[in-house]
Design a protein around this motif. Structure first.
Motif: not given
Length: 283
Positions: A173-202
């Motif tokens: 497993p690439d732990k650095d890559r996992w850390q990178h992806l989850t660190t970015i996802a931690d920036t997601v805001q509740n309002q973004e989750l509730l208003t953006l579709d998958a394409d826009a959010l990703l």
């Protein structure tokens, strides 16, 4: 489509993800019971979480997410099946006033049950150690499944949504890559989750990463209750006890606690039910 779930993967990694947004199905479920705001929001998170988790399993059947606790909501559960049909309920929750997860749930247990159409039921249980449903689910996967999993959930009066990342089993497993992806996802805001579709959010989160988004699949609120299921439950009670109820009330009535559908059985219905059961047993 307002109620969809999308799978996505990151190229050259062992990380997969799911994104879900629920609007009509969430509103359809809330319209049946009229929960207080905090309970409604929590039920939305349960629905989003059950949708995300069921999408990771290749099976025919249902995934049931349930919490029993000593807080303002004694029991809350959501169910998603392989047909992407959803239902959910919170019991004895009409007086719950809090918006806080710990106050609503209290001390208790989180259970995840996989109920396949063919085969044995599987249930995993963990204590409620987190301060949110997402954190409790992450602890479940860490303790029970040994899969690195991160979940983000949000719900308001109109929408419920969720995002999940999961690291698949790998010899290296690439732990650095996992850390990178989850660190970015931690920036997601509740309002973004509730208003953006998958394409826009990703795109907002991972426009610098090689992410592949698959076709959206629809979800719908639909109860799995049926007269046949109620009849099976009545058979388990026994004819003598049911005859006593009929003698007292004239007939038997039962409501599905999920959808409030009323099922009625006359004395003739009960007699026929047990006669039919006896015929099947003899044959």
């Amino acid at each position: 489509m307002s109620d969809t779930i999308n799978r996505f993967i990151f190229d050259n990694t062992e990380v997969r993800g799911e994104h879900v947004r629920l609007e009509k199905s969430y509103q359809d479920i809330l319209s049946i019971h009229h929960y207080p705001p905090g309970v409604a929001n929590l039920l939305g998170e349960f629905l989003a979480a059950a949708s995300l988790l069921s999408a990771t399993i290749k099976f025919e059947g249902s995934l049931i997410l349930q919490v029993r606790g000593d807080g303002e909501v004694p029991l809350i559960m959501a169910e998603a099946n392989s047909e992407r049909e959803l239902r959910a309920i919170a019991r004895d929750a009409n007086q719950a006033m809090s918006l806080d997860f710990s106050t609503l749930i209290g001390n208790g247990q989180l259970a995840m049950t996989i109920d396949p159409k063919h085969g044995k039921r599987y249930q995993g249980i963990v204590s409620l150690d987190g301060d949110s449903l997402a954190h409790c689910l992450e602890a479940y996967f860490e303790q029970s499944e040994q899969l690195s999993t991160r979940i983000w959930l949000s719900a308001d009066a109109n929408c419920a949504a969720g995002l999940m990342l999961q690291e698949l089993p790998s010899k290296s497993p690439d732990k650095d890559r996992w850390q990178h992806l989850t660190t970015i996802a931690d920036t997601v805001q509740n309002q973004e989750l509730l208003t953006l579709d998958a394409d826009a959010l990703l795109y907002r989160l991972y426009h610098q990463d090689a992410v592949r988004l698959f076709e959206a699949k629809p979800l719908v609120a639909r109860c799995q209750c049926s007269r046949q299921r109620v009849e099976n439950a009545l058979l388990s009670i026994g004819q003598a006890e049911l005859d006593d109820i009929i003698q007292e009330r004239g007939q038997i009535e039962t409501n599905c606690e999920f959808c409030n559908r009323l099922y009625q059985f006359s004395p003739a219905d009960i007699a026929a039910l047990f006669n039919q059961s006896s015929d099947i047993t003899r044959h």
